[in-house]
Design an enzyme around this catalytic site. Structure first.
Site, short mmCIF file in Angstrom:
data_model
loop_
_atom_site.label_atom_id
_atom_site.label_comp_id
_atom_site.label_asym_id
_atom_site.label_seq_id
_atom_site.Cartn_x
_atom_site.Cartn_y
_atom_site.Cartn_z
N GLU A 167 -27.46 -104.78 9.81
CA GLU A 167 -28.28 -103.71 9.24
C GLU A 167 -29.77 -104.07 9.13
O GLU A 167 -30.34 -104.15 8.03
CB GLU A 167 -27.75 -103.32 7.85
N GLU A 355 -18.16 -102.00 9.40
CA GLU A 355 -17.96 -101.79 7.96
C GLU A 355 -17.65 -100.33 7.68
O GLU A 355 -18.25 -99.44 8.28
CB GLU A 355 -19.22 -102.13 7.13
O1 IFM Z 1 -22.32 -104.65 0.52
C1 IFM Z 1 -22.99 -104.02 1.57
C2 IFM Z 1 -23.03 -104.92 2.79
O2 IFM Z 1 -23.60 -106.15 2.51
C3 IFM Z 1 -23.82 -104.26 3.89
N1 IFM Z 1 -23.36 -102.91 4.14
C4 IFM Z 1 -23.16 -102.04 3.02
C5 IFM Z 1 -22.32 -102.73 1.96
C6 IFM Z 1 -22.11 -101.80 0.76
O3 IFM Z 1 -23.33 -101.47 0.20
#
Ligand code: IFM
Length: 448
Positions: A167, A355
């Site tokens: 990200e 994710e």
């Molecule tokens: O916890 C975070 C992760 O580190 C990166 N993506 C989003 C998740 C939830 O906010």
């Protein structure tokens, strides 16, 4: 939603974590300080006043955690390496004890038949590099390439997938513009410089990967969301497109087309910011072919013309939709929309959903957590994900965020995303009902 069949046998079902959020042991065995150590130790930065000093104590409990993953039945585990744990000053002297920890973890995963998926950078930059300019400086870009070389050379053949950055949008804009994340700056110009350097650093790491040529594959993970205009009015549509340029296209375009989106270059220039387009040489570096694109998907954005000082946009908070404890709208169809859009417009070779998950203030009752809403969230996203396979889009895996509750950055321990509940006082791990739901999905390769 049509006939619901089976996910293919080679489809990876996994879970994801990140070093600072779970490891703890912040100053053990020679680890250097990271920007998140510094940021969390500074009063006022973390909502509940906590730090990642101990977190889930995964540094000591990793064997138990891998055993839980084995019980869950996942075929892959996505984790990140703490840069200052292996290179305490960011470059130069290697901390062998730090490398040894990841070696032990990878060995355990191998024994359990779980494929390691490794993120090089999930936000815990060595503080020593930050002190000399951090991601605003070229020195960090060069140091990242060397750090990557060390990891490819050490673990190259044991890692299934390598992810350069997690990200980069969050790193650049939440860390340097909104200031809610380390290093806590509030400077849009700095954020643009950081974003540009993150893309260059990614390119260098990919180049090093091709040189070292280990067995696995390499890609990057972006947080992507559909951006919908609140109304059909021209101003709202323009605002939504701008927000899309800020969030999605700002990274997708350079990675797949070698250049920032023209409209964003013009827009930022008009606003008085400096954003150098990539040179021919840089374009070749940033847009090297990737083996896969990782997408983190949680929600969509509904945008209108508004008061945000740089972008002049506003986010509409519809009070009638379901939201997670993060305040994010539950919008399962978005996983399909984003995969479809990225496939059609950018043609990545392969996509992994690196994710997806749901925060909820879970409570332990009679020794269990009945997290029905998380189950519904995962089920609905998996249903839509399955539709992307039916449509022929190249999705090869899905990772739940997260295997266990952990340190949710500026929110500390106040947000729980895990399939496993953590009792932070005792470090006891308690699988929630969603753990057993996901186990069934994996076992049957179907949501039926
Ligand atoms: O916890 C975070 C992760 O580190 C990166 N993506 C989003 C998740 C939830 O906010």
């Amino acid at each position: 939603m049509g006939y619901l069949g089976y996910f293919p046998e080679d489809f990876l079902f996994g879970v994801a974590t990140a070093s600072y959020q779970i490891e703890g042991a912040w100053n053990e065995d020679g680890k250097g300080e990271s920007i998140w150590d510094r940021f969390a130790h500074t009063p006022g930065n973390i909502l509940d006043g906590t730090t990642g000093d101990v977190a889930c104590d995964h540094y000591h409990c990793f064997a138990e955690d891998v055993a839980l993953m084995q019980e869950l039945g996942v075929s892959a585990y996505r984790f990140s390496i703490s840069w200052p744990r292996v290179l305490p000053s960011g470059k130069g002297a290697v901390n062998e004890k730090g490398l040894a920890f990841y070696r032990r973890l990878i060995e355990k995963l191998k024994e359990a038949g779980i494929k390691p998926v490794v993120t090089l950078y999930h936000w815990d930059l060595p503080q020593a590099l930050q002190d000399r300019g951090g991601w605003e400086s070229e020195e960090t870009v060069e140091a990242f390439a060397e750090y990557a070389r060390l990891l490819f050379a050490t673990f190259g053949d044991d890692v299934h997938l390598w992810i350069t950055h997690n990200e980069p949008w969050v790193v650049a804009f939440i860390g340097n513009y909104e200031g809610r994340h380390a290093p806590g700056k509030r400077d849009f110009q700095a954020a643009l410089r950081v974003a540009r350097n993150l893309l260059l650093a990614h390119g260098h790491a990919v180049r090093v990967f091709r040189e070292v040529n280990p067995k696995g594959a390499i890609g990057i993970t972006l947080n992507l969301s559909p951006v919908h205009p609140l109304t059909e009015e021209q101003e709202d549509r323009e605002a939504a497109w701008r927000f899309d340029g800020y969030l999605n296209r700002f990274f997708l375009d350079p990675l797949f087309r070698g250049q920032f989106p023209e409209d964003m270059l013009t827009f930022y220039r008009k606003k008085g910011f400096i954003l150098e387009p990539f040179t021919e040489e840089e374009r070749a570096l940033v847009a090297q072919p990737l083996d896969f694109l990782g997408i983190n998907y949680y929600s969509r954005h509904v945008v209108r013309k508004g008061e945000e000082p740089v972008l002049e946009t506003g986010e509409h908070q519809n009070p009638y939709v379901e939201r997670s404890d993060m305040g994010w709208e539950v919008y399962p169809r978005g996983i399909y929309e984003i995969v479809e859009r990225v496939t059609k417009e950018y043609q990545p070779q392969t996509i992994y959903i690196t994710e997806n998950g749901f925060a909820f203030p879970d409570t332990l009752q009679n020794g269990t957590v009945n997290d029905e809403r998380r189950i519904a969230y995962l089920r609905d996203h998996l249903l839509w994900l399955y539709q992307t396979l039916e449509a022929g889009y190249p999705v090869k895996g899905y990772f739940v965020w997260s295997i266990m509750d952990n340190f949710e950055w500026a929110f500390g321990f106040s947000k729980r995303f895990g399939l496993v509940y953590i009792d932070y006082a005792t470090q006891q791990r308690i699988p929630k009902r969603s753990f057993f739901f996901y186990r069934e999905v994996i076992r049957r390769r179907s949501i039926r």
